[in-house]
Design a protein around this motif. Structure first.
Motif, PDB file in Angstrom:
ATOM      1  N   ILE A  26       0.831  -0.966   0.091  1.00 16.54           N
ATOM      2  CA  ILE A  26       0.222  -0.021  -0.036  1.00 16.54           C
ATOM      3  C   ILE A  26       0.828   1.353   0.050  1.00 16.54           C
ATOM      4  CG2 ILE A  26      -0.258   0.336   2.563  1.00 16.54           C
ATOM      5  CD1 ILE A  26      -3.047   0.619  -0.125  1.00 16.54           C
ATOM      6  N   CYS A  27       1.989   1.162   0.589  1.00 15.69           N
ATOM      7  CA  CYS A  27       3.108   2.273   0.708  1.00 15.69           C
ATOM      8  C   CYS A  27       3.383   2.436  -0.565  1.00 15.69           C
ATOM      9  CB  CYS A  27       4.115   2.266   1.619  1.00 15.69           C
ATOM     10  SG  CYS A  27       3.593   2.625   3.407  1.00 15.69           S
ATOM     11  N   ILE A 204       8.618   2.489   6.085  1.00 22.38           N
ATOM     12  CA  ILE A 204       7.858   3.351   5.795  1.00 22.38           C
ATOM     13  C   ILE A 204       8.211   4.251   4.459  1.00 22.38           C
ATOM     14  CG2 ILE A 204       6.064   5.044   6.196  1.00 22.38           C
ATOM     15  CD1 ILE A 204       5.451   2.153   7.149  1.00 22.38           C
ATOM     16  N   PHE A 205       9.459   4.931   4.856  1.00 24.65           N
ATOM     17  CA  PHE A 205       9.682   6.018   3.794  1.00 24.65           C
ATOM     18  C   PHE A 205      10.121   5.325   2.498  1.00 24.65           C
ATOM     19  CE2 PHE A 205      12.652   9.494   2.519  1.00 24.65           C
ATOM     20  CZ  PHE A 205      11.518  10.249   2.036  1.00 24.65           C
ATOM     21  N   SER A 206      11.031   4.379   2.736  1.00 20.26           N
ATOM     22  CA  SER A 206      11.748   3.677   1.708  1.00 20.26           C
ATOM     23  C   SER A 206      10.737   3.013   0.786  1.00 20.26           C
ATOM     24  CB  SER A 206      12.762   2.570   2.293  1.00 20.26           C
ATOM     25  OG  SER A 206      12.072   1.346   2.779  1.00 20.26           O
ATOM     26  N   LEU A 208       7.711   3.990   0.482  1.00 19.11           N
ATOM     27  CA  LEU A 208       6.746   5.032  -0.116  1.00 19.11           C
ATOM     28  C   LEU A 208       7.611   5.586  -1.459  1.00 19.11           C
ATOM     29  CD1 LEU A 208       5.613   7.287   2.798  1.00 19.11           C
ATOM     30  CD2 LEU A 208       4.170   5.810   1.130  1.00 19.11           C
ATOM     31  N   VAL A 209       9.125   5.527  -1.296  1.00 18.44           N
ATOM     32  CA  VAL A 209       9.824   6.270  -2.473  1.00 18.44           C
ATOM     33  C   VAL A 209      10.465   5.449  -3.343  1.00 18.44           C
ATOM     34  CG1 VAL A 209      11.755   7.764  -2.759  1.00 18.44           C
ATOM     35  CG2 VAL A 209      10.385   8.157  -0.723  1.00 18.44           C
ATOM     36  N   ILE A 210      11.059   4.246  -2.830  1.00 20.84           N
ATOM     37  CA  ILE A 210      11.940   3.551  -3.870  1.00 20.84           C
ATOM     38  C   ILE A 210      11.198   2.784  -4.911  1.00 20.84           C
ATOM     39  CG2 ILE A 210      13.899   1.773  -4.028  1.00 20.84           C
ATOM     40  CD1 ILE A 210      14.550   2.881  -1.283  1.00 20.84           C
ATOM     41  N   PRO A 211      10.088   2.135  -4.366  1.00 20.98           N
ATOM     42  CA  PRO A 211       9.359   1.129  -5.307  1.00 20.98           C
ATOM     43  C   PRO A 211       8.621   2.244  -6.389  1.00 20.98           C
ATOM     44  CG  PRO A 211       8.754   0.711  -3.182  1.00 20.98           C
ATOM     45  CD  PRO A 211       9.617   1.728  -2.983  1.00 20.98           C
ATOM     46  N   ALA A 212       8.404   3.124  -6.048  1.00 19.89           N
ATOM     47  CA  ALA A 212       7.676   4.145  -7.168  1.00 19.89           C
ATOM     48  C   ALA A 212       8.706   4.577  -8.213  1.00 19.89           C
ATOM     49  CB  ALA A 212       7.033   5.373  -6.229  1.00 19.89           C
ATOM     50  N   MET A 213       9.812   4.711  -7.620  1.00 17.66           N
ATOM     51  CA  MET A 213      10.954   5.313  -8.516  1.00 17.66           C
ATOM     52  C   MET A 213      11.268   4.039  -9.489  1.00 17.66           C
ATOM     53  SD  MET A 213      13.927   7.333  -5.944  1.00 17.66           S
ATOM     54  CE  MET A 213      14.926   7.342  -7.327  1.00 17.66           C
ATOM     55  N   THR A 214      11.195   2.859  -8.859  1.00 19.44           N
ATOM     56  CA  THR A 214      11.579   1.643  -9.731  1.00 19.44           C
ATOM     57  C   THR A 214      10.468   1.574 -10.903  1.00 19.44           C
ATOM     58  OG1 THR A 214      12.509   0.321  -7.856  1.00 19.44           O
ATOM     59  CG2 THR A 214      11.743  -1.030  -9.978  1.00 19.44           C
TER      60      THR A 214
END
Length: 277
Positions: A26-27, A204-206, A208-214
């Motif tokens: 979900i994040c 939580i923060f990783s 939110l950010v890293i998968p979306a960048m991938t």
């Protein structure tokens, strides 16, 4: 294969994997909106505000009749309202407010922990967390809340994407853009507040950010971006837990490092393929 069977036959590993898959998924989904809206560090600031709620709940929650999750939720929603309100007529930018919120919440959390005699004894680690210690009740709560967030996003999917790409145009077309924008912030705050105590701020923060960048590095169509984002955190969760078990590493950081390595591999492969063509 025998090692994998041995690892995932443990009940606490199964619960931890389920929590990381659901919460991370979900994040990762919500993180695409963070990047589309160019508010990545809102996720970090909200995570830190939720952490203040957790430490406040740990120290005084029992005295006022509120638990960790309730206070984390309260502080997250206060943060959501703070970031959602428009900034106008001031020399202070939204980015500076985000930075201020992160610094203030971080310092406040440290001060509260320093005055809580039970925090060190109970190993209250808000940075890396310990997702393998998630209880069955926590897993149920994470599952229900994540499911509700997903349903809301499926109902308003087109509206959320529209306001994330172009809030001004949506307002011009008389779409209740501010309401949909608030719902995005609101669901983000809920997800963070539910997961922060169990998974920790780093996870939580990783997530939110890293998968979306991938996802964004691999695809241009939104449906594939969302899918790749979620799949990457699921893969990171499985590999990260195995690495954590095998080498006796903290689980949250192991998943986060695996997450980052997957992104770097995707970027390298994409660049190599572009050069070869």
């Amino acid at each position: 294969m025998d090692l994998l069977i041995e690892i995932f036959s443990e009940r606490f590993i199964q619960v931890g994997l389920a929590a990381s898959v659901i919460l991370g998924g979900i994040c990762a989904y919500l993180g695409v909106f963070l990047i589309l809206k160019r508010i990545v560090f809102v996720g970090a600031a909200l995570s830190q505000m939720a952490a203040v709620g957790v430490v406040a709940g740990h120290m005084i929650g029992h005295k006022i009749g509120l638990n960790f999750e309730a206070l984390a939720f309260l502080f997250s929603i206060l943060g959501v309202l703070f970031f959602w309100l428009p900034v106008s007529g001031s020399s202070i930018t939204r980015e500076s407010l985000i930075g201020f919120s992160y610094i203030f919440a971080s310092a406040l959390a440290i001060l509260i922990i320093a005055k809580d005699p039970l925090a060190e004894v109970e190993n209250l680690d808000l940075f890396s967390g310990n997702i393998l210690f998630v209880s069955d009740f926590d897993l149920l709560l994470i599952s229900i809340i994540s499911g509700l967030i997903f349903i809301v996003h499926m109902i308003f999917r087109k509206e959320f994407i529209f306001v994330s790409f172009d809030l001004t145009t949506a307002q011009t077309l008389k779409i209740p853009a501010r309401f949909y924008d608030f719902l995005i912030y609101f669901t983000l705050g809920i997800a963070i507040s539910v997961g922060i105590r169990s998974a920790g701020m780093l996870f939580i923060f990783s997530s939110l950010v890293i998968p979306a960048m991938t996802g964004l590095s691999l695809f241009q169509r939104l449906k594939w971006i969302f899918l790749a984002s979620v799949l990457s955190i699921w893969l990171s969760s499985i590999i990260g837990i195995v690495v954590s078990y095998w080498f006796d590493f903290p689980t949250g950081p192991s998943i986060s490092v695996t997450n980052a390595l997957i992104l770097l591999i995707c970027l390298f492969v994409k660049r190599f393929l572009l050069r070869s063509n």
